[in-house]
Design an enzyme around this catalytic site. Structure first.
Site, short mmCIF file in Angstrom:
data_model
loop_
_atom_site.label_atom_id
_atom_site.label_comp_id
_atom_site.label_asym_id
_atom_site.label_seq_id
_atom_site.Cartn_x
_atom_site.Cartn_y
_atom_site.Cartn_z
N LYS A 104 -5.66 70.67 40.62
CA LYS A 104 -6.79 69.94 40.00
C LYS A 104 -8.23 70.36 39.93
CE LYS A 104 -9.03 65.33 39.60
NZ LYS A 104 -8.90 64.44 39.68
N SER A 136 -8.50 59.83 36.95
CA SER A 136 -9.23 61.67 36.09
C SER A 136 -8.16 62.91 36.20
CB SER A 136 -10.09 61.77 37.12
OG SER A 136 -9.62 61.98 37.90
N SER A 182 -6.54 57.18 40.11
CA SER A 182 -6.52 58.84 39.31
C SER A 182 -5.23 59.59 39.21
CB SER A 182 -7.95 59.28 40.00
OG SER A 182 -9.20 59.67 38.52
#
Lengths: 495, 98
Positions: free
Chosen positions: A80, A155, A179
């Protein structure tokens, strides 16, 4: 020909260790797969071809030299884009950090490199990890591999889509309010938020420091456990890091024994507002668990209904403070520095231009909640609610070993469906937020399809008992795969 | 209690965010809805409940006082918007007449 892109991380590493595959071949297969499908998925913001090839060659050299390789050596991974990794850009999905290259590695990144994991690139995300759909990325939305008109969650949507699209076997995400677990649920993956403090936050760009936690996304419970074990552990560089041994998650994932395990179904996380299909798959999974010898009882956690409002006071408050560091002085974007404008004007113009709508909304909300006159009524009260939620968990864990709920109230929604309605978007995290507020670990794993889209089953456990997630998740996954005859992701459309 | 456009403009100043008129209008209505939703926390009778600032109990955390290598000056400045003579170069922080 066998398609190595579809191998689990465990199988990939075993094949490399046995000399059946080279790490370079595996990395090349991942790069080829990304080249083939990622223009339709947009999971990656940056693909580090040179770095990945060099890391893979390093693993092959170590094997040739007779070194014993770890259980993830040579496995490709999507990271990420919220983690600092030397040699790669780190944008957090924001224009604010476009082109910025961090001068150091996050502890998670250092641990991955030490384990021989091949970091393929940086995964797309909602800007500064704020969102539930990855539509808040400044670099365009990521799409769900099950249906490219739908969101992959957020996210950590890029991290989830990369794994569901078979671009990499595993990825790393972060979970502040859901997330990791919500993207895992809507993409048909296993995703785990470890106990707060279980994984170092050093080098993780902060959104809400008392809630942020990094964790694994994978196609199998065992792969998630291997990655969890690789990144967890005490780190003196993160003062909130736990000084306890990492729970035995890998052994727990393989135990397959649920006799006598008590599972509590949270009454407040069901009912109206939950898709009929989500409720049906959740009930089916509970029956499977009973068949495996677990005892299922209903429990009540009365304050969970206040978790969402408390979260949307605490997280924006911490965000408004944390994001003050983006001041256009030491790194990142600077706009309007014409020699005339003062620092405050440059700062204000830069932040106005560099942040997207959701980030601005949360900074403003946090500034409001922390301002004098409102502090006690909003932030102070939310912190008290946080205590009551922890007390609800503690009372429940006197009666049961783990708690269960659907991970999300709905399956993946369509792109654009909720972008103009922030409150509707926030409801995506209804079931996941309580664990962030109380700090305990939680897992989402896929338990079937509703309307052709994946449904996630959430398991929650007491702080430091991360192994219980893997014990229950591993047994449930094995039973469901056996009944279905194949893993759920085999039902995803071919890309 | 509605959030006025003036209040939103004040919050934007406190937050050091330059916002367009259109953004101010949109945010005023959105913040109003969001604050209305989160204000539900007031329903909870929590008078004598201690607040949680941190999920896992911690007391002061210290590291051993050991010297270790830090970032080089070049690395620290590599991502700077502007640098000069080995330092961050920033816009003026005082008004001209101060």
């Amino acid at each position: 020909m066998t398609d190595v892109s579809r191998f689990s991380a465990a199988r990939t590493a075993a094949a490399i260790a046995a000399g059946e595959l080279s790490a370079l071949e595996v990395t090349q297969a991942a790069l080829d797969r990304i080249a083939k499908v990622d223009d339709r998925i947009n999971a990656f913001l940056h693909v580090d071809v040179d770095g990945a090839v060099a890391a893979a060659r390093g693993v092959d050299r170590r094997r040739a030299a007779g070194e014993r390789l770890g259980p993830l050596a040579g496995v490709p991974l999507a990271l990420k884009d919220v983690f600092a990794a030397r040699g790669m850009p780190t944008t957090c999905g924001s224009r604010m950090l476009e082109g910025w290259r961090p001068p150091y590695d996050a502890t998670v990144v250092a641990k991955l490199r030490a384990a021989g994991v091949v970091i393929i690139g940086k995964a797309n995300m909602d800007e500064f990890a704020m969102g539930s759909s990855t539509e808040n990325s400044a670099y365009g939305p990521t799409r769900n591999p099950w249906d490219t008109d739908r969101i992959p969650g957020g996210s950590s949507g890029g991290s989830a889509a990369a794994v569901a699209a078979f671009e990499t076997p595993v990825s790393i995400g972060t979970d502040t309010g859901g997330s990791i677990r919500q993207p895992a649920a809507v993409c048909g993956l296993v995703g785990v938020k470890p106990t707060y403090g279980g994984v170092s936050r050093y080098g993780l760009v902060a959104f809400s420091s008392s809630l942020d936690q990094a964790g694994p996304l994978a196609r199998t419970v065992t792969d998630a456990a291997l990655l969890h074990a690789a990144i967890a552990g005490h780190d003196p560089l993160d003062t909130t890091s736990i000084e306890l041994p990492v729970p035995g998650v890998v052994a727990a994932a393989a135990s397959r024994d649920l006799r006598g395990v008590r599972i509590g179904v949270v009454r407040e996380l069901s009912g109206d507002g939950y898709d009929i299909g989500v409720r049906a798959r959740f009930s089916d999974a509970l029956e499977v668990l009973v068949g495996l010898g677990a005892e299922v009882i209903e429990v009540s956690c009365p304050h969970f209904v206040y978790a969402l409002p408390a979260y949307y006071l605490i997280a924006p408050s911490e965000c408004s403070s944390n994001l003050a560091r983006f001041d256009a002085m030491r790194f990142g974007l600077r706009i309007g520095d014409d020699g005339e404008a003062g620092a405050e004007e440059v700062m204000t113009r830069t932040r106005g231009a560099g942040f997207g709508a959701e980030v601005k909304r949360r900074i403003m909300l946090g500034t409001y909640a922390l301002s004098s006159g409102y502090y006690d009524a909003y932030y102070g009260q939310a912190q008290k609610v946080r205590t009551l939620i922890s007390q609800d968990f503690a009372a429940a864990y006197e009666r049961v070993d783990v708690l269960a709920s659907p991970t999300t109230p709905t399956v993946a929604f369509r792109l654009g469906e909720k972008v103009d309605d922030p409150v509707a978007m926030y409801l995506s995290d209804l079931c996941t937020i309580p664990s962030n507020l109380a700090g305990g670990p939680a897992m989402s794993l896929p338990v079937g399809l509703a309307d052709g889209l994946p449904v996630g089953f959430q398991i929650m456990a007491p702080t430091f008992a991360d192994d219980r997630l893997y014990q229950v998740g591993g047994a449930l996954e094995a039973a469901l795969d056996a009944a279905r005859g194949h893993p759920l992701l085999d039902d995803a459309p071919q890309l | 209690m509605a959030i006025t456009r003036d209040e939103v403009a004040h919050l934007a100043r406190l937050s050091r965010l330059a916002l367009s008129d259109e953004e101010l209008g949109t945010l005023a209505s959105q913040l109003d809805v969001i604050i209305g939703a989160v204000a539900r926390v007031a329903e909870v009778a929590a008078g004598d409940i201690p607040p949680t600032t941190h999920a896992v109990p911690l007391t002061n955390v210290f590291r051993a006082d050991i010297t270790r290598t830090s970032l080089s000056q070049a690395d620290a400045l590599a991502g700077a918007p502007a640098a000069e003579d080995g330092r961050f170069r920033v816009p003026r922080i005082l008004d001209m007449d101060e």
